[in-house]
Design an enzyme around this catalytic site. Structure first.
Site, PDB file in Angstrom:
ATOM      1  N   GLY A 431      41.705  42.050  46.742  1.00  0.00           N
ATOM      2  CA  GLY A 431      40.103  42.631  46.683  1.00  0.00           C
ATOM      3  C   GLY A 431      39.521  41.610  45.582  1.00  0.00           C
ATOM      4  O   GLY A 431      40.140  41.033  44.661  1.00  0.00           O
ATOM      5  N   GLY A 433      36.115  42.083  42.664  1.00  0.00           N
ATOM      6  CA  GLY A 433      35.073  42.759  42.326  1.00  0.00           C
ATOM      7  C   GLY A 433      34.538  42.143  41.147  1.00  0.00           C
ATOM      8  O   GLY A 433      34.362  40.926  41.159  1.00  0.00           O
ATOM      9  N   PHE A 435      34.963  42.560  38.103  1.00  0.00           N
ATOM     10  CA  PHE A 435      35.808  41.762  37.301  1.00  0.00           C
ATOM     11  C   PHE A 435      36.339  40.578  37.585  1.00  0.00           C
ATOM     12  O   PHE A 435      36.714  39.863  36.751  1.00  0.00           O
ATOM     13  CB  PHE A 435      37.375  42.427  37.309  1.00  0.00           C
ATOM     14  CG  PHE A 435      37.186  43.762  36.550  1.00  0.00           C
ATOM     15  CD1 PHE A 435      37.397  43.890  35.180  1.00  0.00           C
ATOM     16  CD2 PHE A 435      36.793  45.018  37.218  1.00  0.00           C
ATOM     17  CE1 PHE A 435      37.420  45.188  34.389  1.00  0.00           C
ATOM     18  CE2 PHE A 435      36.815  46.290  36.530  1.00  0.00           C
ATOM     19  CZ  PHE A 435      37.100  46.281  35.391  1.00  0.00           C
ATOM     20  N   GLY A 436      36.689  40.085  38.743  1.00  0.00           N
ATOM     21  CA  GLY A 436      37.363  38.928  39.215  1.00  0.00           C
ATOM     22  C   GLY A 436      37.896  39.306  40.402  1.00  0.00           C
ATOM     23  O   GLY A 436      37.620  39.961  41.158  1.00  0.00           O
ATOM     24  N   VAL A 438      41.607  40.382  42.452  1.00  0.00           N
ATOM     25  CA  VAL A 438      43.046  41.184  42.358  1.00  0.00           C
ATOM     26  C   VAL A 438      44.066  40.548  43.493  1.00  0.00           C
ATOM     27  O   VAL A 438      43.690  40.367  44.638  1.00  0.00           O
ATOM     28  CB  VAL A 438      43.159  42.667  42.820  1.00  0.00           C
ATOM     29  CG1 VAL A 438      44.284  43.408  42.194  1.00  0.00           C
ATOM     30  CG2 VAL A 438      41.988  43.247  41.955  1.00  0.00           C
ATOM     31  N   ASP A 552      33.977  53.447  34.043  1.00  0.00           N
ATOM     32  CA  ASP A 552      33.666  52.679  35.578  1.00  0.00           C
ATOM     33  C   ASP A 552      34.220  53.425  36.461  1.00  0.00           C
ATOM     34  O   ASP A 552      34.867  52.913  37.577  1.00  0.00           O
ATOM     35  CB  ASP A 552      33.869  50.970  35.441  1.00  0.00           C
ATOM     36  CG  ASP A 552      33.074  50.341  36.666  1.00  0.00           C
ATOM     37  OD1 ASP A 552      32.240  51.149  37.092  1.00  0.00           O
ATOM     38  OD2 ASP A 552      33.484  49.370  37.316  1.00  0.00           O
TER      39      ASP A 552
END
Ligand code: NAG
Ligand code: NAG
Ligand code: NAG
Ligand code: NAG
Ligand code: NAG
Length: 719
Positions: A431, A433, A435-436, A438, A552
């Site tokens: 995935g 997101g 964040f970056g 996965v 979050d």
């Protein structure tokens, strides 16, 4: 008199025949049920409850007295087998047993069903080879076996089924080549074999499949070149062969496809030469071509025409040795071995220049590859697909960081877990997101972990301290931090790998098995999830010895295990997601209004986000929906209905159906509305929320527990 007698006799015969027919199919269905081996499901398949299979047996479709369809998609048949008795239902036109949890082989007898038009056994755990005999399946048009563990080869005589139109075999363990015979099939419209172990080349006969509209063969081990015959496929809309080992140039005839072609993906192969401009005019998405180090031209940023000695000056093309990715390539015409009609000297100068360039480049590549080999010599996992396009500096920087694992079962070296695990390969992306990214990473012992690699490498200075703290926090409803690494170019965290998906996907994913209302999670399941998330949040806020804010919480951060036990992820990391350290990133629909305003996370801000997740569970709606292009927040919509006393209208029907006690639903709705109150002081604490939810369980006596759908997010495909 005699006439009347014979009419009577005929009628009697017909009656006996029909009765015999029904009895025979009833018997076959009961043996099939026995094979499914799950007594709780298919309670309606019982002669003393419903007299005839054609009257009231779940999923059985009849035409007159003949059983013509079996549609049990999404029914819980976990661990059951498909009995060969199925082949006795000779009138079957449609068999749908997808997403049922069936195991074992596909009975070969199934290939005797002459009337069969559609067979869908996708999303199960079926094993063994495909049936070998296809000649009697004269009506079969749609074959869907996606997402099983079927192995062996793709039978060449699949082409014996003369009317086959759509074949989906993705995400299995199929090996061997794609037989040329399959394409000789004039009716074939789509073939999908992605994510298998298919090798060999794409047969030139593909050009004979004149009806072919889509060909999905990504993530296999195909080699050789793309045959020029594909130019004959005037109806081809989708051609995907990414992540293979294809080589050679894109065939010139590929430009014939531009009229019909809608999507193309040849990324991550070893293709060479120029992307034909006429093709690029239609397919201008870079990601369709990346990962082919010798492919050049628009839409890639790699320029094909290096300063040509013939047209500009007599110097050989220059090479910048620093970054292999941007190296100007020798003239593609040279690559393709075509002769030029210029003078001999020109050819020689050009050839020497290009050759020199080529050799320098090859030496650089060789050094690059050799260094990697050296590094991965100790790895016991296959790294065939690792794509490392980082410069050597970055490679070195990567090793200069700190690497910590906190988990007993994760005592592997940095090399095994990071360098050699192959998770920079896009095939392993779970995935993406804020964040970056996965990734799923294979450990040497065969198990899997999830690795979250942060996009912003600056991260907070407290990253390491935070992670040490987070790793010490363990709860059955939290995803445990198992380790991390930090180096000058990136930061990453290791987690347990939860293969089954997120709450968001289960509630809002448009999965085929979930399109049936009764395959949507029941109240019982939703209650397990809500309570688990509330307990995790209580633990973070009060129970773990620290006060940790999630910052979050949202349905994509709630992972679901096979028994629906939720595991909250990403707690305490949100400040790393922001491009500037310390800034709170807003998640539309989930972030409390006062947090958006003040940019400061609070405990009551987390309660608000939990309220939104609870509303998603109650209403089945997304946190933000789009109505005629306008964003509508779930909270606004529900609160408005609630104030008007019409809160019940917001509840998803399956919730009311599986929880007929109105006071329970009302209690939960009131709780959710309280959590999203605009005044943070009116919101309850997470501990209070959890204690109210404890009392909201209702187990429907009418419904067996929900089947967990494995891998709920298969990419939607236009087939
Ligand atoms: C059929 O239903 C009856 C009555 O509900 C039950 O007693 C019986 O065990 C069932 N038989 C089977 C084979 O499930
Ligand atoms: C296909 O039909 C032929 C002729 O009727 C028969 O001999 C053969 O057994 C059938 N194959 C299967 C798999 O049922
Ligand atoms: C591509 O189109 C050209 C012109 O229409 C035609 O001559 C050629 O045969 C086509 N290529 C293939 C492989 O069909
Ligand atoms: C890519 O194609 C789309 C649609 O065909 C077009 O709108 C867009 O301008 C193209 N982009 C480039 C960079 O050519
Ligand atoms: C092509 O495939 C790659 C890898 O599978 C993927 O990342 C990319 O988004 C795809 N691009 C297109 C245009 O399909």
């Amino acid at each position: 008199m005699q006439q009347a007698n014979s009419i009577f006799l005929i009628l009697l015969c017909v009656h006996v025949l029909v009765a015999g027919f029904i009895a025979a199919s009833e018997d076959a269905l009961l043996r099939l049920k026995h094979g499914f081996g799950n007594p709780r499901s298919l309670g309606t398949w019982n002669a003393s409850v419903n007299a005839s299979p054609c009257r009231g047996w779940e999923g059985v479709k009849c035409n007159g007295s003949s059983v013509v369809g079996l549609d049990l998609g999404g029914v819980d048949l976990r661990g059951g087998n498909i009995s060969s008795a199925i082949a006795e239902l000779t009138g079957l036109k449609i068999i749908k047993l997808h997403s049922t949890g069936l195991v074992g082989p596909i009975p070969p007898e199934i290939s005797g069903l002459r009337a069969l038009e559609e067979l869908d056994l996708s999303n199960n755990s079926l094993t063994g080879p495909l049936p070998q005999d296809w000649a009697n399946l004269t009506s079969l048009a749609i074959l869907t076996l996606t997402n099983n563990n079927i192995d062996g080869g793709i039978p060449a005589n699949l082409s014996d089924a003369p009317n086959l139109k759509k074949v989906r075999l993705e995400r299995n363990k199929l090996s061997g080549p794609i037989s040329a015979a399959i394409f000789v099939h004039k009716s074939l419209q789509s073939l999908a074999v992605e994510f298998n172990n298919i090798n060999g080349s794409i047969p030139a006969e593909i050009g004979e499949a004149v009806s072919l509209r889509s060909f999905y063969a990504g993530s296999n081990r195909l080699e050789g070149s793309i045959p020029d015959t594909i130019g004959a496929l005037s109806r081809l809309k989708h051609f995907h062969v990414d992540h293979n080992q294809l080589s050679g140039p894109l065939p010139p005839s590929i430009v014939n496809l531009t009229a019909s072609l809608l999507t193309l993906n040849v990324s991550y192969n070893n293709l060479t030469g120029q992307i034909p401009p006429a093709l690029a005019a239609k397919i201008n998405d870079t990601s369709a071509f990346v990962g082919n180090p010798f492919l050049c031209g628009f839409p890639l940023a790699v320029n094909c025409s290096s300063p040509s000695p013939a047209s500009t000056n007599k110097r050989p093309p220059e090479i910048s040795p620093e970054v292999p990715h941007d190296t100007p390539f020798p003239d593609p015409k040279f690559w393709n071995g075509k002769k030029r009609s210029s003078s001999k000297t020109k050819i020689i100068i050009e050839a020497v220049g290009s050759l020199a360039a080529f050799f320098i480049f090859m030496i650089l590549m060789w050094i690059f590859v050799f260094r990697d080999r050296e590094r991965s010599r100790h790895a016991s996992v296959s790294t065939a697909k690792v794509q490392n396009w980082f410069s050597p500096d970055i490679q070195d920087d990567r090793r200069k960081g700190r690497y910590e694992v906190f988990s007993e079962d994760l005592q592997y070296s940095y090399e095994d877990l990071v360098s050699n695990a192959g998770f920079f390969d896009t095939a392993h992306v779970l995935g993406k997101g804020r964040f970056g990214t996965v990734y799923r990473s294979h450990l040497p012992n065969g198990s899997l972990i999830a690795v979250k690699v942060f996009r912003y490498s600056h991260a907070a200075p407290s990253f390491e301290r935070d992670l040490e703290l987070l790793a010490s926090i363990k709860h059955r409803n939290l995803l445990t931090v198992k380790g991390f690494y930090v180096n000058p170019v990136e930061k990453a965290v290791f987690y347990d790998y939860i293969p089954t998906g997120t709450l968001y996907e289960v509630l809002h994913g448009r999965h085929t098995a979930l399109s049936r209302e009764d395959a949507l999670p029941s109240w019982q399941t939703r209650h397990i999830i809500a309570l688990g998330v509330a307990r995790a949040m209580t633990y973070l806020h009060r129970g773990c010895g620290y006060k940790i804010l999630h910052r979050d919480l949202k349905s994509t951060n709630v992972l679901l295990e096979a028994d629906w036990n939720p595991r909250v992820s990403d707690h305490g990391l949100a400040h790393l997601a922001s491009p500037r350290p310390g800034e709170v990133a807003e998640t539309p629909g989930y972030t409390a209004p006062e947090v958006v305003k003040s940019k400061k996370s609070t405990e009551k801000g987390d309660v608000y986000s939990f309220g939104v997740v609870l509303l998603e569970l109650l209403t089945g709606q997304e946190a933000v929906s789009y109505v005629e292009g306008n964003a509508v927040k779930l909270t606004d919509w529900v609160v408005k209905l609630h104030v008007e006393g019409r809160g019940q209208e917001a509840i998803e029907p399956i919730v009311l159906k599986t929880c007929p006690l109105q006071n329970i639903v009302d209690k939960c709705l009131n709780l959710a509305v309280l959590c999203v109150d605009s005044n943070p002081n009116h919101r309850p604490t997470m501990a209070e929320v959890a204690s109210v939810l404890e009392d909201c369980n209702y187990t429907s006596p009418l419904r067996s527990p929900d089947v967990k759908i494995e891998n709920p997010l298969l990419p939607f495909r236009d087939l």
